[in-house]
Design a protein around this motif. Structure first.
Motif, short mmCIF file in Angstrom:
data_model
loop_
_atom_site.label_atom_id
_atom_site.label_comp_id
_atom_site.label_asym_id
_atom_site.label_seq_id
_atom_site.Cartn_x
_atom_site.Cartn_y
_atom_site.Cartn_z
N THR A 57 0.83 -1.20 0.00
CA THR A 57 0.00 0.00 0.00
C THR A 57 0.87 1.25 0.00
OG1 THR A 57 -1.83 -1.11 1.14
CG2 THR A 57 -1.76 1.29 1.29
N THR A 58 1.94 1.23 0.77
CA THR A 58 2.87 2.36 0.79
C THR A 58 3.51 2.56 -0.58
OG1 THR A 58 3.34 2.07 3.14
CG2 THR A 58 4.98 3.25 1.84
N VAL A 59 3.91 1.46 -1.22
CA VAL A 59 4.53 1.56 -2.55
C VAL A 59 3.55 2.16 -3.54
CG1 VAL A 59 5.46 0.24 -4.49
CG2 VAL A 59 6.15 -0.33 -2.15
N VAL A 60 2.33 1.63 -3.57
CA VAL A 60 1.32 2.13 -4.51
C VAL A 60 1.01 3.60 -4.22
CG1 VAL A 60 -1.13 1.96 -5.13
CG2 VAL A 60 0.28 -0.09 -5.04
N ALA A 61 0.89 3.96 -2.95
CA ALA A 61 0.59 5.35 -2.59
C ALA A 61 1.68 6.29 -3.09
CB ALA A 61 0.43 5.47 -1.08
N ARG A 62 2.94 5.90 -2.94
CA ARG A 62 4.03 6.75 -3.41
C ARG A 62 4.03 6.87 -4.94
NH1 ARG A 62 7.85 8.13 0.33
NH2 ARG A 62 7.84 7.00 2.34
N VAL A 63 3.74 5.77 -5.63
CA VAL A 63 3.65 5.82 -7.09
C VAL A 63 2.53 6.77 -7.52
CG1 VAL A 63 3.07 4.48 -9.16
CG2 VAL A 63 4.61 3.51 -7.43
N CYS A 64 1.39 6.67 -6.86
CA CYS A 64 0.25 7.53 -7.18
C CYS A 64 0.56 9.00 -6.88
CB CYS A 64 -0.98 7.10 -6.40
SG CYS A 64 -1.65 5.49 -6.89
N LEU A 65 1.24 9.25 -5.78
CA LEU A 65 1.60 10.62 -5.43
C LEU A 65 2.49 11.23 -6.51
CD1 LEU A 65 1.31 12.77 -3.21
CD2 LEU A 65 3.37 11.83 -2.14
N ASP A 66 3.45 10.45 -7.00
CA ASP A 66 4.31 10.93 -8.08
C ASP A 66 3.49 11.24 -9.34
OD1 ASP A 66 6.53 10.72 -6.47
OD2 ASP A 66 7.15 8.77 -7.28
N GLN A 67 2.53 10.37 -9.65
CA GLN A 67 1.70 10.59 -10.83
C GLN A 67 0.85 11.86 -10.69
OE1 GLN A 67 -0.44 7.57 -12.86
NE2 GLN A 67 0.87 5.90 -12.17
N LEU A 68 0.28 12.06 -9.50
CA LEU A 68 -0.54 13.25 -9.28
C LEU A 68 0.28 14.53 -9.45
CD1 LEU A 68 -2.73 12.18 -6.21
CD2 LEU A 68 -3.48 12.48 -8.57
N ARG A 69 1.48 14.51 -8.94
CA ARG A 69 2.34 15.69 -9.07
C ARG A 69 2.72 15.94 -10.52
NH1 ARG A 69 5.76 14.10 -3.62
NH2 ARG A 69 4.61 15.47 -2.17
N ALA A 70 2.88 14.86 -11.30
CA ALA A 70 3.23 15.01 -12.71
C ALA A 70 2.07 15.51 -13.55
CB ALA A 70 3.73 13.67 -13.27
N ARG A 71 0.86 15.39 -13.05
CA ARG A 71 -0.32 15.79 -13.82
C ARG A 71 -0.43 17.29 -14.01
NH1 ARG A 71 -5.40 12.12 -11.69
NH2 ARG A 71 -4.77 10.17 -12.70
N ARG A 72 0.36 18.05 -13.32
CA ARG A 72 0.28 19.51 -13.46
C ARG A 72 0.46 19.93 -14.90
NH1 ARG A 72 -2.15 20.98 -8.83
NH2 ARG A 72 -1.14 20.04 -7.02
N THR A 73 1.13 19.09 -15.71
CA THR A 73 1.39 19.46 -17.10
C THR A 73 0.38 18.85 -18.06
OG1 THR A 73 2.88 17.54 -17.37
CG2 THR A 73 3.86 19.62 -16.63
N ARG A 74 -0.58 18.08 -17.55
CA ARG A 74 -1.54 17.40 -18.42
C ARG A 74 -2.80 18.23 -18.63
NH1 ARG A 74 -1.98 11.16 -16.35
NH2 ARG A 74 0.23 10.69 -16.14
N ARG A 75 -3.58 17.81 -19.64
CA ARG A 75 -4.89 18.41 -19.85
C ARG A 75 -5.79 18.11 -18.65
NH1 ARG A 75 -10.03 17.01 -21.44
NH2 ARG A 75 -9.56 14.78 -21.45
N GLU A 76 -6.58 19.11 -18.29
CA GLU A 76 -7.52 18.91 -17.19
C GLU A 76 -8.57 17.88 -17.60
OE1 GLU A 76 -10.82 21.39 -14.54
OE2 GLU A 76 -9.64 22.39 -16.08
N VAL A 77 -8.84 16.93 -16.71
CA VAL A 77 -9.88 15.94 -16.94
C VAL A 77 -11.10 16.35 -16.11
CG1 VAL A 77 -10.56 13.53 -16.60
CG2 VAL A 77 -8.28 14.06 -17.45
N HIS A 78 -12.21 16.59 -16.78
CA HIS A 78 -13.40 17.09 -16.09
C HIS A 78 -14.19 15.95 -15.43
CE1 HIS A 78 -13.27 21.24 -17.72
NE2 HIS A 78 -12.56 20.65 -18.65
N VAL A 79 -14.15 14.77 -16.03
CA VAL A 79 -14.89 13.63 -15.50
C VAL A 79 -13.94 12.45 -15.38
CG1 VAL A 79 -16.80 12.02 -15.89
CG2 VAL A 79 -17.05 14.42 -16.54
N PRO A 80 -13.74 11.91 -14.18
CA PRO A 80 -12.84 10.76 -14.00
C PRO A 80 -13.38 9.51 -14.71
CG PRO A 80 -13.30 11.86 -11.90
CD PRO A 80 -14.26 12.41 -12.90
#
Length: 284
Positions: A57-80
């Motif tokens: 769970t810790t590993v997955v959480a850290r991977v997800c945190l990195d992905q969320l931070r990288a999303r600053r450069t992506r197109r905004e997604v209005h609907v998940p």
């Protein structure tokens, strides 16, 4: 010490996917995060790990945190990304765990949180991970991490309506919405909508004209009335465990719609109309 095997990992996969989906709002990204955790487990000496589930769970959480931070450069997604299941028959266990208690309306609010807030809220409030275990992931003290979750909790509670618990009752309201749209009955449409209803639609880069946000029963009813020609092609499904629909003219899915029904009226409608993302979801 026991050497961890693929069988050990698979026992935790449903929970890991559930964590990743709530963190990322994307089934495909969640699968990638879980696969990353599997690869890291294989590269790591886990013989001293006493609680594999917590470690993964810790590993997955850290991977997800990195992905969320990288999303600053992506197109905004209005609907998940929605989790779509048929109304009849039991849901596959893994799909049920993915969607349980996490409607699209909640995921939209989670998208508004900062990455550390989202991680603290998801891990603590949804999965019961102690703050002292979350704190190192966000480089904060336990108390500061508690405050992150508290801020996120206030925002979630303030912006996420609690849907009616009876899915059959939800379906009655959604069916009334489509019947009114099919008949072009504007007043009937308004009557099934909450006065402050919100409609969010995401058409992606292929259909930018369908990326919009509407507020208020009059505005949403007017939009629904314009799409009455699609009403005959509606097929009821569950979207993240709540009453929803796919719209499939000639058998090809063009739209997925998620409804949040509160006190017998539709409070939120989330529409995914992005052809690329619909293909990725493999909606039939």
């Amino acid at each position: 010490m026991k050497v961890m095997t693929e069988q050990d990992f698979e026992a935790h996969r449903p929970q890991l996917r559930a964590v990743a989906y709530r963190m990322l709002g994307s089934a495909a990204d969640a699968d990638d995060a879980v696969q990353d955790a599997w690869l890291r487990m294989n590269r790591t000496d886990t013989s001293a790990v006493e609680n594999l589930g917590a470690w993964l769970t810790t590993v997955v959480a850290r991977v997800c945190l990195d992905q969320l931070r990288a999303r600053r450069t992506r197109r905004e997604v209005h609907v998940p990304d929605p989790i779509i299941t048929e109304e009849s028959g039991p849901d596959p266990e893994e799909t049920a765990v993915m969607a349980d208690g996490v409607g699209l309306a909640l995921l939209v609010v989670l998208e508004s949180l900062t990455p550390p807030e989202r991680l603290a809220f998801v891990l603590h409030d949804m999965f019961g991970v102690p703050f002292d275990e979350i704190a190192p992931m966000v480089d904060r003290s336990s108390e500061a991490t508690r405050q992150l979750a508290s801020r996120a909790r206030r925002r979630v509670r303030g912006q996420t309506p609690d849907p009616d618990p009876d899915v059959a009752r939800q379906r009655e309201v959604v069916d009334a919405f489509f019947a009114a749209a099919n008949e072009g009955d504007f007043e009937a449409l308004v009557s099934v909508l909450d006065p402050d209803v919100v409609l969010r639609s995401d058409g992606g880069t292929a259909r930018p004209q369908l990326t919009l946000t509407l507020r208020g029963a009059q505005e949403v009813a007017s939009q629904a009335a314009l799409t009455r020609q699609l009403a005959p092609f509606v097929r009821p499904v569950l979207v993240n465990g709540l009453a929803g629909a796919v719209v499939a003219p000639k058998g090809k899915v063009q739209v997925v719609m998620a409804f949040t029904v509160v006190d017998g009226r539709i409070a939120e409608i989330d529409v995914l109309a992005d052809p690329e993302r619909l293909r990725d979801l493999d909606v039939n």
